[in-house]
Motif scaffolding. Structure first.
Motif, PDB file in Angstrom:
ATOM      1  N   ALA A 125      47.633   1.271  66.692  1.00  0.00           N
ATOM      2  CA  ALA A 125      47.107   0.673  65.464  1.00  0.00           C
ATOM      3  C   ALA A 125      48.121   0.785  64.326  1.00  0.00           C
ATOM      4  O   ALA A 125      48.278  -0.142  63.513  1.00  0.00           O
ATOM      5  N   HIS A 126      48.808   1.908  64.273  1.00  0.00           N
ATOM      6  CA  HIS A 126      49.846   2.120  63.257  1.00  0.00           C
ATOM      7  C   HIS A 126      50.963   1.087  63.422  1.00  0.00           C
ATOM      8  O   HIS A 126      51.395   0.450  62.450  1.00  0.00           O
ATOM      9  N   ASN A 127      51.432   0.893  64.654  1.00  0.00           N
ATOM     10  CA  ASN A 127      52.514  -0.062  64.903  1.00  0.00           C
ATOM     11  C   ASN A 127      52.091  -1.492  64.629  1.00  0.00           C
ATOM     12  O   ASN A 127      52.858  -2.297  64.093  1.00  0.00           O
ATOM     13  N   ARG A 128      50.868  -1.830  65.003  1.00  0.00           N
ATOM     14  CA  ARG A 128      50.379  -3.188  64.737  1.00  0.00           C
ATOM     15  C   ARG A 128      50.318  -3.446  63.237  1.00  0.00           C
ATOM     16  O   ARG A 128      50.713  -4.511  62.759  1.00  0.00           O
ATOM     17  N   THR A 129      49.854  -2.444  62.486  1.00  0.00           N
ATOM     18  CA  THR A 129      49.793  -2.583  61.027  1.00  0.00           C
ATOM     19  C   THR A 129      51.186  -2.722  60.438  1.00  0.00           C
ATOM     20  O   THR A 129      51.423  -3.555  59.549  1.00  0.00           O
ATOM     21  N   LEU A 130      52.123  -1.930  60.933  1.00  0.00           N
ATOM     22  CA  LEU A 130      53.501  -2.009  60.459  1.00  0.00           C
ATOM     23  C   LEU A 130      54.062  -3.417  60.650  1.00  0.00           C
ATOM     24  O   LEU A 130      54.646  -3.999  59.726  1.00  0.00           O
ATOM     25  N   LEU A 131      53.862  -3.982  61.840  1.00  0.00           N
ATOM     26  CA  LEU A 131      54.359  -5.336  62.119  1.00  0.00           C
ATOM     27  C   LEU A 131      53.719  -6.357  61.196  1.00  0.00           C
ATOM     28  O   LEU A 131      54.404  -7.227  60.635  1.00  0.00           O
ATOM     29  N   GLU A 132      52.412  -6.282  61.038  1.00  0.00           N
ATOM     30  CA  GLU A 132      51.712  -7.278  60.230  1.00  0.00           C
ATOM     31  C   GLU A 132      52.131  -7.212  58.763  1.00  0.00           C
ATOM     32  O   GLU A 132      52.345  -8.243  58.117  1.00  0.00           O
ATOM     33  N   VAL A 133      52.244  -6.012  58.236  1.00  0.00           N
ATOM     34  CA  VAL A 133      52.637  -5.872  56.836  1.00  0.00           C
ATOM     35  C   VAL A 133      54.080  -6.330  56.634  1.00  0.00           C
ATOM     36  O   VAL A 133      54.401  -7.031  55.663  1.00  0.00           O
ATOM     37  N   ALA A 134      54.970  -5.950  57.554  1.00  0.00           N
ATOM     38  CA  ALA A 134      56.367  -6.377  57.445  1.00  0.00           C
ATOM     39  C   ALA A 134      56.467  -7.903  57.445  1.00  0.00           C
ATOM     40  O   ALA A 134      57.237  -8.490  56.670  1.00  0.00           O
ATOM     41  N   ARG A 135      55.695  -8.551  58.294  1.00  0.00           N
ATOM     42  CA  ARG A 135      55.740 -10.012  58.366  1.00  0.00           C
ATOM     43  C   ARG A 135      55.041 -10.668  57.192  1.00  0.00           C
ATOM     44  O   ARG A 135      55.388 -11.791  56.805  1.00  0.00           O
ATOM     45  N   ASP A 136      54.067  -9.983  56.595  1.00  0.00           N
ATOM     46  CA  ASP A 136      53.435 -10.492  55.383  1.00  0.00           C
ATOM     47  C   ASP A 136      54.407 -10.489  54.212  1.00  0.00           C
ATOM     48  O   ASP A 136      54.395 -11.398  53.373  1.00  0.00           O
ATOM     49  N   LEU A 137      55.258  -9.476  54.154  1.00  0.00           N
ATOM     50  CA  LEU A 137      56.158  -9.312  53.013  1.00  0.00           C
ATOM     51  C   LEU A 137      57.479 -10.047  53.158  1.00  0.00           C
ATOM     52  O   LEU A 137      58.166 -10.280  52.149  1.00  0.00           O
ATOM     53  N   GLY A 138      57.872 -10.390  54.378  1.00  0.00           N
ATOM     54  CA  GLY A 138      59.172 -11.034  54.531  1.00  0.00           C
ATOM     55  C   GLY A 138      59.440 -11.452  55.951  1.00  0.00           C
ATOM     56  O   GLY A 138      58.534 -11.558  56.778  1.00  0.00           O
ATOM     57  N   GLY A 139      60.721 -11.703  56.229  1.00  0.00           N
ATOM     58  CA  GLY A 139      61.143 -12.137  57.548  1.00  0.00           C
ATOM     59  C   GLY A 139      62.565 -11.686  57.805  1.00  0.00           C
ATOM     60  O   GLY A 139      63.068 -10.752  57.160  1.00  0.00           O
ATOM     61  N   PHE A 140      63.231 -12.358  58.713  1.00  0.00           N
ATOM     62  CA  PHE A 140      64.575 -11.929  59.080  1.00  0.00           C
ATOM     63  C   PHE A 140      65.559 -12.046  57.913  1.00  0.00           C
ATOM     64  O   PHE A 140      66.536 -11.310  57.843  1.00  0.00           O
ATOM     65  N   ARG A 141      65.292 -12.954  56.992  1.00  0.00           N
ATOM     66  CA  ARG A 141      66.181 -13.114  55.831  1.00  0.00           C
ATOM     67  C   ARG A 141      65.962 -12.038  54.775  1.00  0.00           C
ATOM     68  O   ARG A 141      66.749 -11.923  53.836  1.00  0.00           O
ATOM     69  N   GLY A 142      64.901 -11.280  54.906  1.00  0.00           N
ATOM     70  CA  GLY A 142      64.635 -10.217  53.946  1.00  0.00           C
ATOM     71  C   GLY A 142      63.259 -10.353  53.323  1.00  0.00           C
ATOM     72  O   GLY A 142      62.398 -11.074  53.821  1.00  0.00           O
ATOM     73  N   VAL A 143      63.061  -9.662  52.218  1.00  0.00           N
ATOM     74  CA  VAL A 143      61.774  -9.659  51.533  1.00  0.00           C
ATOM     75  C   VAL A 143      61.570 -11.009  50.852  1.00  0.00           C
ATOM     76  O   VAL A 143      62.440 -11.489  50.124  1.00  0.00           O
ATOM     77  N   SER A 144      60.422 -11.616  51.068  1.00  0.00           N
ATOM     78  CA  SER A 144      60.161 -12.955  50.545  1.00  0.00           C
ATOM     79  C   SER A 144      60.112 -12.970  49.025  1.00  0.00           C
ATOM     80  O   SER A 144      59.633 -12.023  48.390  1.00  0.00           O
ATOM     81  N   GLU A 145      60.553 -14.078  48.450  1.00  0.00           N
ATOM     82  CA  GLU A 145      60.612 -14.197  46.995  1.00  0.00           C
ATOM     83  C   GLU A 145      59.283 -14.561  46.343  1.00  0.00           C
ATOM     84  O   GLU A 145      58.962 -14.017  45.266  1.00  0.00           O
ATOM     85  N   PRO A 146      58.460 -15.459  46.899  1.00  0.00           N
ATOM     86  CA  PRO A 146      57.262 -15.916  46.156  1.00  0.00           C
ATOM     87  C   PRO A 146      56.321 -14.798  45.746  1.00  0.00           C
ATOM     88  O   PRO A 146      55.883 -14.740  44.582  1.00  0.00           O
ATOM     89  N   TRP A 147      55.993 -13.889  46.658  1.00  0.00           N
ATOM     90  CA  TRP A 147      55.043 -12.842  46.276  1.00  0.00           C
ATOM     91  C   TRP A 147      55.656 -11.883  45.265  1.00  0.00           C
ATOM     92  O   TRP A 147      54.953 -11.377  44.368  1.00  0.00           O
ATOM     93  N   ARG A 148      56.965 -11.639  45.378  1.00  0.00           N
ATOM     94  CA  ARG A 148      57.625 -10.739  44.431  1.00  0.00           C
ATOM     95  C   ARG A 148      57.583 -11.316  43.017  1.00  0.00           C
ATOM     96  O   ARG A 148      57.243 -10.615  42.053  1.00  0.00           O
ATOM     97  N   THR A 149      57.950 -12.593  42.898  1.00  0.00           N
ATOM     98  CA  THR A 149      57.987 -13.234  41.579  1.00  0.00           C
ATOM     99  C   THR A 149      56.608 -13.248  40.937  1.00  0.00           C
ATOM    100  O   THR A 149      56.451 -12.930  39.745  1.00  0.00           O
ATOM    101  N   ALA A 150      55.602 -13.610  41.718  1.00  0.00           N
ATOM    102  CA  ALA A 150      54.249 -13.690  41.176  1.00  0.00           C
ATOM    103  C   ALA A 150      53.744 -12.312  40.748  1.00  0.00           C
ATOM    104  O   ALA A 150      53.166 -12.153  39.657  1.00  0.00           O
ATOM    105  N   LEU A 151      53.965 -11.301  41.583  1.00  0.00           N
ATOM    106  CA  LEU A 151      53.469  -9.965  41.270  1.00  0.00           C
ATOM    107  C   LEU A 151      54.157  -9.385  40.044  1.00  0.00           C
ATOM    108  O   LEU A 151      53.506  -8.811  39.157  1.00  0.00           O
ATOM    109  N   LEU A 152      55.468  -9.536  39.954  1.00  0.00           N
ATOM    110  CA  LEU A 152      56.193  -8.992  38.804  1.00  0.00           C
ATOM    111  C   LEU A 152      55.804  -9.696  37.515  1.00  0.00           C
ATOM    112  O   LEU A 152      55.743  -9.060  36.449  1.00  0.00           O
ATOM    113  N   ALA A 153      55.524 -10.992  37.587  1.00  0.00           N
ATOM    114  CA  ALA A 153      55.065 -11.709  36.396  1.00  0.00           C
ATOM    115  C   ALA A 153      53.708 -11.182  35.939  1.00  0.00           C
ATOM    116  O   ALA A 153      53.475 -11.001  34.730  1.00  0.00           O
ATOM    117  N   GLU A 154      52.819 -10.922  36.891  1.00  0.00           N
ATOM    118  CA  GLU A 154      51.516 -10.356  36.532  1.00  0.00           C
ATOM    119  C   GLU A 154      51.679  -8.984  35.913  1.00  0.00           C
ATOM    120  O   GLU A 154      51.035  -8.653  34.907  1.00  0.00           O
TER     121      GLU A 154
END
Length: 290
Positions: A192-221
């Motif tokens: 369960a720990h590993n599955r959560t790790l994979l899902e969260v990592a893929r929610d936040l980014g991909g092979f290119r790194g941490v995704s920009e859209p969620w970062r920009t929106a969150l920091l603006a808030e």
């Protein structure tokens, strides 16, 4: 609530029932509540040193985020928003119904920011330590998790892998003790720990790194909130580079900041005394007592 010693740990933990989920936590001390949030693939043990140092002045609460460590998974895929949404109920369950000083390391920093943006009445101040959310760059070890099925294969538990990942988070490798390596191995052995790790990592980014859209929106808030914030970093971080501290200063110009020298991804462990002193002084300023 029940006691538990699910992993190698020097301190007892307890379990809170939150909306049908069991969440493992540790609470020590009395005073204003301080909530400590760990990073991706980690557990509440990353905050043991700060429990030891902050509990004389504060009620210090750490937890295994949902799906990590020994806490139950959320229903459905694990996401940043989902992790943050579980925290108000958890805080109510452990008797911390008022605003907390939210302290997050790595992923935990992003979770703390998401909590503050979504439920500002629950957060009194933010202390972000080597936090996710300030840049694209991240260690290759996390980026490859986005590659299917390679990501899952890389999470197969091994003592060699546990030792390698534990050493990577510290500049001073003497902190990668046999006990910490055994804990990492125990965590890696939980599906369960590993599955959560994979899902969260893929929610936040991909092979290119941490995704920009969620970062920009969150920091603006977050920038729109009048919330005391302190951002700290280790200058030898191999997971999220210290250059992200400059990005944090630009995104949150009213925030305080501090750079720890000769320090890796876990300043709360590697510079435990200095980290606790900074935290205490920061919290005291919020109380208007220093």
């Amino acid at each position: 609530m029940s006691t538990s010693t699910a992993f190698p740990s020097a301190a007892p933990t307890a379990t809170a029932e939150v909306g049908g989920l069991r969440m493992r936590y540790r609470a020590t001390g009395d005073g204003d509540p301080v909530l400590l949030l760990h990073g991706i693939g980690r557990s509440l043990e990353d905050w043991s040193e700060q429990h030891d140092r902050l509990s004389a002045e504060y009620r210090v609460i750490s937890l295994d985020l949902p799906g990590f460590g020994h806490s139950d998974r959320l229903p459905g895929p694990s996401t940043l928003t989902g992790l943050a949404s579980a925290l108000p109920g958890f805080l109510d369950a452990v008797g911390a119904s008022g605003p907390v000083h939210a302290v997050g390391n790595s992923l935990g920093g992003a979770v703390a920011m998401r909590l503050a943006a979504d439920r500002p009445e629950r957060v009194r101040s933010l202390l972000l330590a080597n936090s996710a959310g300030f840049g694209q760059e991240v260690t290759i070890a996390l980026r490859v998790l986005a590659i299917r099925p390679l990501g899952g294969l890389l999470l197969r538990p091994s003592r060699t892998g546990a030792a390698r990942t534990t050493r990577a988070i510290f500049h001073d490798r003497s902190f990668a003790t046999p006990e910490r390596i055994e804990l990492a191995l125990a965590l890696a052995g939980r599906p369960a720990h590993n599955r959560t790790l994979l899902e969260v990592a893929r929610d936040l980014g991909g092979f290119r790194g941490v995704s920009e859209p969620w970062r920009t929106a969150l920091l603006a808030e977050l920038a729109g909130l009048d919330l005391p914030t302190l951002v700290v970093w280790g200058d030898r971080d191999l997971i999220l580079p210290a250059a992200h501290l400059d990005a944090a200063r630009a995104a949150l110009p009213r925030a305080e900041s501090h750079l720890f020298t000769d320090t890796g991804h876990m300043p709360q462990i590697e510079r435990a005394d200095a980290f606790a002193a900074l935290a205490s002084a920061f919290f005291a300023r919020d109380r208007g007592t220093s």
